[in-house]
Design an enzyme around this catalytic site. Structure first.
Site, PDB file in Angstrom:
ATOM      1  N   ASP A 200       0.858  -1.182   0.000  1.00  0.00           N
ATOM      2  CA  ASP A 200       0.000   0.000   0.000  1.00  0.00           C
ATOM      3  C   ASP A 200       0.896   1.234   0.000  1.00  0.00           C
ATOM      4  O   ASP A 200       1.915   1.277   0.705  1.00  0.00           O
ATOM      5  CB  ASP A 200      -0.891  -0.022   1.242  1.00  0.00           C
ATOM      6  CG  ASP A 200      -1.984   1.031   1.193  1.00  0.00           C
ATOM      7  OD1 ASP A 200      -3.108   0.685   0.792  1.00  0.00           O
ATOM      8  OD2 ASP A 200      -1.702   2.183   1.539  1.00  0.00           O
TER       9      ASP A 200
ATOM     10  N   ASN B 102      -2.620  12.858  -2.492  1.00  0.00           N
ATOM     11  CA  ASN B 102      -3.641  13.354  -3.416  1.00  0.00           C
ATOM     12  C   ASN B 102      -4.110  14.749  -3.014  1.00  0.00           C
ATOM     13  O   ASN B 102      -4.311  15.624  -3.863  1.00  0.00           O
ATOM     14  CB  ASN B 102      -4.838  12.410  -3.465  1.00  0.00           C
ATOM     15  CG  ASN B 102      -4.590  11.211  -4.379  1.00  0.00           C
ATOM     16  OD1 ASN B 102      -3.765  11.282  -5.278  1.00  0.00           O
ATOM     17  ND2 ASN B 102      -5.296  10.121  -4.130  1.00  0.00           N
TER      18      ASN B 102
ATOM     19  N   ASP C  93      -2.402   9.628  -9.648  1.00  0.00           N
ATOM     20  CA  ASP C  93      -2.506   8.568 -10.677  1.00  0.00           C
ATOM     21  C   ASP C  93      -1.134   8.210 -11.230  1.00  0.00           C
ATOM     22  O   ASP C  93      -0.833   7.034 -11.482  1.00  0.00           O
ATOM     23  CB  ASP C  93      -3.425   9.024 -11.817  1.00  0.00           C
ATOM     24  CG  ASP C  93      -4.890   9.136 -11.380  1.00  0.00           C
ATOM     25  OD1 ASP C  93      -5.216   8.584 -10.312  1.00  0.00           O
ATOM     26  OD2 ASP C  93      -5.681   9.765 -12.121  1.00  0.00           O
TER      27      ASP C  93
ATOM     28  N   GLU D  53      -5.031   2.554  -3.630  1.00  0.00           N
ATOM     29  CA  GLU D  53      -3.572   2.518  -3.715  1.00  0.00           C
ATOM     30  C   GLU D  53      -3.006   1.178  -3.247  1.00  0.00           C
ATOM     31  O   GLU D  53      -1.812   1.059  -2.974  1.00  0.00           O
ATOM     32  CB  GLU D  53      -2.974   3.638  -2.855  1.00  0.00           C
ATOM     33  CG  GLU D  53      -3.184   3.494  -1.362  1.00  0.00           C
ATOM     34  CD  GLU D  53      -4.519   4.053  -0.879  1.00  0.00           C
ATOM     35  OE1 GLU D  53      -4.643   4.320   0.306  1.00  0.00           O
ATOM     36  OE2 GLU D  53      -5.421   4.233  -1.731  1.00  0.00           O
TER      37      GLU D  53
END
Length: 510
Positions: free
Chosen positions: A376, A384, A393, A420
């Site tokens: 992760d 973000n 992304d 993620e």
């Protein structure tokens, strides 16, 4: 789609087209053989009819010549009988010419003295003033005593000028010396009348001639050709190769190619022939052959046209099927692929994980263990919020590229299973091997040096959990254990690998 499957459609259409073309060729060949048989039958039929007709002509001519020869021999025997020679003229006429007088088509019979002057005439008790000292038949008997019956060249007979064929025999004195000739004539018009009833076609003809080449009779008649010497014709010598036969050569005088059927006339120096132009024979079979050829051409052309249309349709369908299969394959791939990273998605992971479980529960010696790695991105929500979702992304794509480089075989799978979070399935790998692979993944992500101000160390890192599926352990338990190891790695400070080893948890910190 597999290339072999792609080739199957066109190959099938080509095989079908080849089969129909082969059938078309067989039909064409059979039609050709039929036409050839029709041609052969027409030639055989005309040849057979010509032979039968010529046998009738030969028999007719030979019989008439033999009959006339009997009359000539009767005159020769009578002139050599002193009793008949000394009889009154009227009685001598009856004795010498009684049988000859009944002969249809037989002209006057003359007895010629050694100078060729007529001294006995079947038409008058007082002979007409006729002489033939230079005639070929007179000279032949004068020069040789063994000629027998002689068939001479045709000539015009006085006083009406009719064409006649002379037949003659030698007269001798008691000592064998030449005493003259007995000569009779056959009217050529008599033979023309006989042959006119024997027709083999409007363009066909019957003729007979002497061995030396002079034409005696031709039906239909051409008067200017009577007596013409045919020995200079290129095919003349072929009449003497056998007693009878057939051949093809240019006709005379028109030069039109024709079928010649010939035979010798009895024991006489004569040849009879029947001539049929080859165009007459061709007319017997060519119209039917053309009709068959046109019909077969239409049939074969239609078959080939339909074959080409069918082949195009099959190829079109094959291409459509190939496109549909490719589309289905693409859909299937898309259904198992994460659109952002290009890695297999959660559905693909679930299927691969189920297969690994089946192999782990299989019979011994084919049972295979596997290890699972879950990872992760650390503090990704904060990333973000700080750098934006587009930058987030790009981080996920970069992690996906790292995972793709770490996959070493077709059975290993790296997937994005949500947000993620990523998973790496390693069939056949022990827990220690999986930990080493997880550590390499962690280091590779750290070496990307992607800035992350909100994360420890100032860059993007990942936390990883590792677990090995134990004997008889369910897939759910393995996944739960790996997930628990991942959360333990985050609790211990992130950017590290935590593995479940033998039911306990141990951590490796970067």
């Amino acid at each position: 789609m597999h290339p072999r499957a792609r080739r199957r459609g066109p190959a099938a259409s080509r095989a079908l087209a080849g089969s129909i073309v082969a059938v078309t060729l067989v039909i064409g060949a059979a039609s050709g053989l039929t036409v050839m048989q029709m041609r052969r039958s027409a030639w055989e039929q005309v040849g057979r009819v010509s032979q039968n007709l010529l046998e009738a002509v030969e028999h007719m001519v030979d019989r008439n010549i033999e009959f006339y020869d009997l009359s000539l021999q009767a005159v020769v025997d009578g002139l050599q009988n002193p009793a008949i020679d000394e009889s009154p003229p009227e009685l001598r006429q009856l004795a010498l010419f009684d049988r000859a007088a009944t002969a249809n088509g037989l002209g006057a019979i003359l007895a010629l003295d050694p100078q060729g002057q007529a001294f006995v005439d079947s038409t008058n008790a007082v002979p007409r003033a006729l002489a033939f000292p230079e005639a070929d038949f007179f000279l032949a008997h004068k020069q040789r005593g063994d000629v027998g019956l002689y068939i001479g060249k045709p000539f015009r007979m006085a006083p009406d000028g009719r064409w006649v064929i002379p037949l003659s025999r030698r007269l001798t004195y008691a000592d064998g010396a030449f005493a003259g000739v007995v000569m009779g004539t056959i009217d050529i018009g008599y033979f023309n009348g006989l042959f006119a009833r024997l027709s083999i076609g409007d363009q066909s003809r019957i003729a007979f001639f002497r061995d030396s080449g002079e034409l005696l009779v031709r039906s239909p008649p051409i008067e200017r050709m009577i007596g013409e010497d045919l020995s200079s014709l290129a095919h003349f010598r072929r009449f003497f190769e056998h007693r009878s036969g057939q051949f093809v050569a240019p006709g005379h005088p028109d030069g039109v190619e024709a079928l010649f059927t010939y035979c010798r006339v009895g024991r006489h120096p004569l040849v009879a022939t029947a001539v049929v132009p080859t165009e007459v024979i061709t007319a017997l079979w060519r119209p039917k052959a053309i009709a068959i050829a046109v019909l077969v051409a239409i049939l074969c052309g239609g078959m080939i046209g339909l074959t080409l249309r069918l082949q195009r349709e099959l190829e079109r369908r094959s291409r459509a099927e190939a496109r549909a299969l490719d589309a289905n394959r693409d859909l299937a791939r898309l259904a198992h692929t994460d659109g952002l990273t290009g890695l297999p998605n959660r559905r693909h992971f679930d299927e691969a994980f189920a297969r690994a479980q089946e192999q782990a529960r299989g019979p011994m010696p084919r049972r295979a263990t596997f290890s699972l790695v879950l990872l992760d991105a650390d503090r990704f929500k904060l990333y973000n919020d700080t750098y934006g979702h587009l930058a987030g992304d790009e981080v996920l794509r970069a992690i996906a590229r790292v995972l793709q480089r770490q996959i070493r075989g077709p059975e290993e799978t790296a997937c994005r299973i949500g947000g993620e979070e990523f998973a790496v399935l390693l069939p056949g790998a022990s827990s220690a091997e999986a930990v080493a692979r997880a550590e390499r993944i962690r280091l590779a992500v750290a070496r990307l040096l992607i800035p992350h101000a909100g994360n420890e160390g100032g860059g993007i890192t990942v936390s990883l959990g590792v677990a090995e599926a134990g004997p008889g352990e369910s897939g759910g338990a393995c996944f739960a254990a790996t997930d628990a190891a991942l959360y333990e790695a985050k609790r211990l400070g992130r950017n590290r690998v935590v593995a479940r080893l033998g039911g306990a948890e141990s951590a490796r910190v970067a």
